[in-house]
Design a protein around this motif. Structure first.
Motif, PDB file in Angstrom:
ATOM      1  N   LYS A 129       0.833  -1.207   0.000  1.00 38.99           N
ATOM      2  CA  LYS A 129       0.000   0.000   0.000  1.00 38.99           C
ATOM      3  C   LYS A 129       0.867   1.255   0.000  1.00 38.99           C
ATOM      4  O   LYS A 129       0.532   2.252  -0.663  1.00 38.99           O
ATOM      5  CB  LYS A 129      -0.931  -0.009   1.217  1.00 38.99           C
ATOM      6  CG  LYS A 129      -1.950   1.109   1.243  1.00 38.99           C
ATOM      7  CD  LYS A 129      -2.824   1.138  -0.015  1.00 38.99           C
ATOM      8  CE  LYS A 129      -3.752  -0.059  -0.124  1.00 38.99           C
ATOM      9  NZ  LYS A 129      -4.661   0.059  -1.298  1.00 38.99           N
ATOM     10  N   GLU A 184       1.926   1.980  -3.475  1.00 44.62           N
ATOM     11  CA  GLU A 184       0.847   2.575  -4.269  1.00 44.62           C
ATOM     12  C   GLU A 184       0.741   4.077  -4.017  1.00 44.62           C
ATOM     13  O   GLU A 184       0.595   4.869  -4.959  1.00 44.62           O
ATOM     14  CB  GLU A 184      -0.483   1.886  -3.936  1.00 44.62           C
ATOM     15  CG  GLU A 184      -0.570   0.445  -4.424  1.00 44.62           C
ATOM     16  CD  GLU A 184      -1.843  -0.240  -3.963  1.00 44.62           C
ATOM     17  OE1 GLU A 184      -2.820   0.476  -3.648  1.00 44.62           O
ATOM     18  OE2 GLU A 184      -1.859  -1.480  -3.903  1.00 44.62           O
ATOM     19  N   TYR A 185       0.822   4.471  -2.741  1.00 45.31           N
ATOM     20  CA  TYR A 185       0.727   5.899  -2.427  1.00 45.31           C
ATOM     21  C   TYR A 185       1.966   6.663  -2.902  1.00 45.31           C
ATOM     22  O   TYR A 185       1.880   7.841  -3.253  1.00 45.31           O
ATOM     23  CB  TYR A 185       0.509   6.104  -0.932  1.00 45.31           C
ATOM     24  CG  TYR A 185      -0.933   5.906  -0.518  1.00 45.31           C
ATOM     25  CD1 TYR A 185      -1.914   6.829  -0.887  1.00 45.31           C
ATOM     26  CD2 TYR A 185      -1.327   4.799   0.230  1.00 45.31           C
ATOM     27  CE1 TYR A 185      -3.233   6.656  -0.525  1.00 45.31           C
ATOM     28  CE2 TYR A 185      -2.662   4.609   0.595  1.00 45.31           C
ATOM     29  CZ  TYR A 185      -3.607   5.547   0.216  1.00 45.31           C
ATOM     30  OH  TYR A 185      -4.928   5.364   0.552  1.00 45.31           O
ATOM     31  N   PHE A 236       1.234   7.219  -6.460  1.00 43.26           N
ATOM     32  CA  PHE A 236       0.159   8.218  -6.500  1.00 43.26           C
ATOM     33  C   PHE A 236       0.744   9.622  -6.369  1.00 43.26           C
ATOM     34  O   PHE A 236       0.406  10.537  -7.135  1.00 43.26           O
ATOM     35  CB  PHE A 236      -0.818   7.926  -5.355  1.00 43.26           C
ATOM     36  CG  PHE A 236      -2.117   8.680  -5.422  1.00 43.26           C
ATOM     37  CD1 PHE A 236      -3.252   8.082  -5.943  1.00 43.26           C
ATOM     38  CD2 PHE A 236      -2.214   9.972  -4.939  1.00 43.26           C
ATOM     39  CE1 PHE A 236      -4.465   8.769  -5.994  1.00 43.26           C
ATOM     40  CE2 PHE A 236      -3.411  10.664  -4.983  1.00 43.26           C
ATOM     41  CZ  PHE A 236      -4.546  10.057  -5.513  1.00 43.26           C
ATOM     42  N   PRO A 270      -4.575  11.277 -10.497  1.00 45.87           N
ATOM     43  CA  PRO A 270      -4.754   9.867 -10.194  1.00 45.87           C
ATOM     44  C   PRO A 270      -5.938   9.593  -9.259  1.00 45.87           C
ATOM     45  O   PRO A 270      -6.357  10.460  -8.492  1.00 45.87           O
ATOM     46  CB  PRO A 270      -3.437   9.503  -9.501  1.00 45.87           C
ATOM     47  CG  PRO A 270      -3.039  10.763  -8.804  1.00 45.87           C
ATOM     48  CD  PRO A 270      -3.575  11.909  -9.623  1.00 45.87           C
ATOM     49  N   MET A 312      -7.348   6.159  -6.799  1.00 46.04           N
ATOM     50  CA  MET A 312      -7.186   4.776  -6.348  1.00 46.04           C
ATOM     51  C   MET A 312      -8.408   3.949  -6.748  1.00 46.04           C
ATOM     52  O   MET A 312      -9.544   4.427  -6.666  1.00 46.04           O
ATOM     53  CB  MET A 312      -7.004   4.723  -4.830  1.00 46.04           C
ATOM     54  CG  MET A 312      -5.679   5.259  -4.341  1.00 46.04           C
ATOM     55  SD  MET A 312      -4.315   4.157  -4.781  1.00 46.04           S
ATOM     56  CE  MET A 312      -2.980   4.915  -3.845  1.00 46.04           C
ATOM     57  N   THR A 330     -10.970   1.098  -5.934  1.00 42.11           N
ATOM     58  CA  THR A 330     -11.475   0.532  -4.678  1.00 42.11           C
ATOM     59  C   THR A 330     -11.296  -0.982  -4.635  1.00 42.11           C
ATOM     60  O   THR A 330     -10.831  -1.547  -3.640  1.00 42.11           O
ATOM     61  CB  THR A 330     -12.964   0.883  -4.486  1.00 42.11           C
ATOM     62  OG1 THR A 330     -13.108   2.298  -4.552  1.00 42.11           O
ATOM     63  CG2 THR A 330     -13.461   0.386  -3.144  1.00 42.11           C
ATOM     64  N   ASP A 365      -9.431  -4.202  -6.301  1.00 42.75           N
ATOM     65  CA  ASP A 365      -8.273  -4.515  -7.130  1.00 42.75           C
ATOM     66  C   ASP A 365      -8.542  -5.754  -7.979  1.00 42.75           C
ATOM     67  O   ASP A 365      -8.567  -6.868  -7.493  1.00 42.75           O
ATOM     68  CB  ASP A 365      -7.056  -4.745  -6.228  1.00 42.75           C
ATOM     69  CG  ASP A 365      -5.785  -5.008  -7.023  1.00 42.75           C
ATOM     70  OD1 ASP A 365      -5.862  -5.072  -8.262  1.00 42.75           O
ATOM     71  OD2 ASP A 365      -4.720  -5.148  -6.386  1.00 42.75           O
ATOM     72  N   ASP A 367      -4.410  -0.835  -9.836  1.00 38.82           N
ATOM     73  CA  ASP A 367      -4.403  -0.130  -8.547  1.00 38.82           C
ATOM     74  C   ASP A 367      -4.803   1.335  -8.690  1.00 38.82           C
ATOM     75  O   ASP A 367      -5.436   1.900  -7.801  1.00 38.82           O
ATOM     76  CB  ASP A 367      -3.008  -0.201  -7.912  1.00 38.82           C
ATOM     77  CG  ASP A 367      -2.582  -1.624  -7.616  1.00 38.82           C
ATOM     78  OD1 ASP A 367      -3.356  -2.334  -6.943  1.00 38.82           O
ATOM     79  OD2 ASP A 367      -1.497  -2.023  -8.054  1.00 38.82           O
ATOM     80  N   ILE A 368      -4.390   1.962  -9.795  1.00 40.21           N
ATOM     81  CA  ILE A 368      -4.597   3.399  -9.974  1.00 40.21           C
ATOM     82  C   ILE A 368      -5.067   3.669 -11.401  1.00 40.21           C
ATOM     83  O   ILE A 368      -4.574   3.054 -12.352  1.00 40.21           O
ATOM     84  CB  ILE A 368      -3.298   4.190  -9.712  1.00 40.21           C
ATOM     85  CG1 ILE A 368      -2.808   3.985  -8.268  1.00 40.21           C
ATOM     86  CG2 ILE A 368      -3.485   5.681  -9.988  1.00 40.21           C
ATOM     87  CD1 ILE A 368      -1.424   4.552  -7.998  1.00 40.21           C
ATOM     88  N   GLN A 409      -0.762  -0.627 -12.597  1.00 37.47           N
ATOM     89  CA  GLN A 409      -0.592  -1.666 -11.579  1.00 37.47           C
ATOM     90  C   GLN A 409       0.738  -1.425 -10.886  1.00 37.47           C
ATOM     91  O   GLN A 409       1.761  -1.184 -11.542  1.00 37.47           O
ATOM     92  CB  GLN A 409      -0.595  -3.046 -12.228  1.00 37.47           C
ATOM     93  CG  GLN A 409      -0.251  -4.204 -11.296  1.00 37.47           C
ATOM     94  CD  GLN A 409      -1.333  -4.519 -10.279  1.00 37.47           C
ATOM     95  OE1 GLN A 409      -1.435  -3.840  -9.257  1.00 37.47           O
ATOM     96  NE2 GLN A 409      -2.142  -5.515 -10.560  1.00 37.47           N
TER      97      GLN A 409
END
Length: 239
Positions: free
Chosen positions: A102, A105-106, A109, A119, A121, A123, A125, A129-130, A142
């Motif tokens: 996670k 991912e951020y 982002f 971008p 997220m 909800t 998957d 992911d984005i 991804q």
């Protein structure tokens, strides 16, 4: 009254070539009025404190300045340079892989925002992911994240079902390489499109019945993905 040696350290910090103890005393009087305003008296305290400190065999922060003739310049002192330990920061508690994923991912982002993408997220998957928008274009992203483990390569895998589901879209895979440099942590990002992966299938990508495997190796600041040299941190590839 303030500690004389601490005030000497504050005065000498950042100076080049050192300073005479009387000059140090002048600056200390300006810096901290609690030492008094009699220059002669303060200068004597500074000289005595510095002389005592440099005579220590261990723990001395100050040093005399050589005169180039085997002696020292009269009344001149400087701070000793701080030793660089070169030690890496240590995390005492192992990081759960769910947190790592996670966090990656951020991190992506955030980079997308810096590069001018909008971008969002996803909800649920299902292999993405984005979703990132720029101008009138939308991209599926991804994210895969791995932590540095010594000099070992970073290993990633992508499910074939996920890859095939989005293979006709503008899809990009971003591998987040979490690593250490002395006392800080940082990320490098390898960005690769679905088209590039498509071209590597059957030649450069190891696969099982369900997954495609990727190995990223770092050597002398260069990265190779499955033996192919790649450029990192170039988010302009997403177009």
């Amino acid at each position: 009254m303030a500690n004389i040696l601490k005030l000497c350290e504050d005065v000498l910090n950042g100076t080049k070539g050192g300073m005479h103890y009387k000059k140090i005393a002048e600056k200390i009087i300006i810096l901290d009025s609690s030492v008094g305003n009699d220059l002669e008296s303060v200068a004597k305290k500074v000289a005595a404190s510095l002389a005592k400190n440099v005579s220590k065999t261990k723990g001395s922060k100050f040093a005399r300045i050589p005169n180039g003739k085997g002696g020292h310049k009269a009344g001149m002192y400087k701070l000793k340079p701080k030793k660089k330990t070169g030690k890496k920061a240590v995390i005492n508690t192992p990081i759960n892989t769910l947190y790592t994923g996670k966090a990656g991912e951020y991190a992506v982002f955030s980079e997308l925002l810096y590069w001018g993408y909008n971008p969002a997220m996803v909800t649920v998957d299902h292999g993405i992911d984005i979703i990132a928008a720029k101008d009138t274009n939308y991209f599926h992203i991804q994210v895969k994240t791995a932590n540095e483990i010594g000099n070992k390569p970073y290993n990633f895998s992508i499910k074939k079902s996920s890859f095939n589901r989005y293979n006709n879209s503008k899809t990009f895979y971003i591998f987040v390489l979490r690593q250490q440099d002395k006392n800080r942590y940082f990320n490098d990002f390898v960005i690769i499109s679905n088209n590039e992966i498509d071209n590597m299938i059957g030649f450069e990508i190891k696969e099982t019945r369900d997954t495609y495997s990727f190995k990223i190796q770092k050597s002398k600041g260069q990265y190779e993905l499955n033996g192919r040299r790649v450029i990192v941190n170039d988010f302009s590839k997403i177009k």
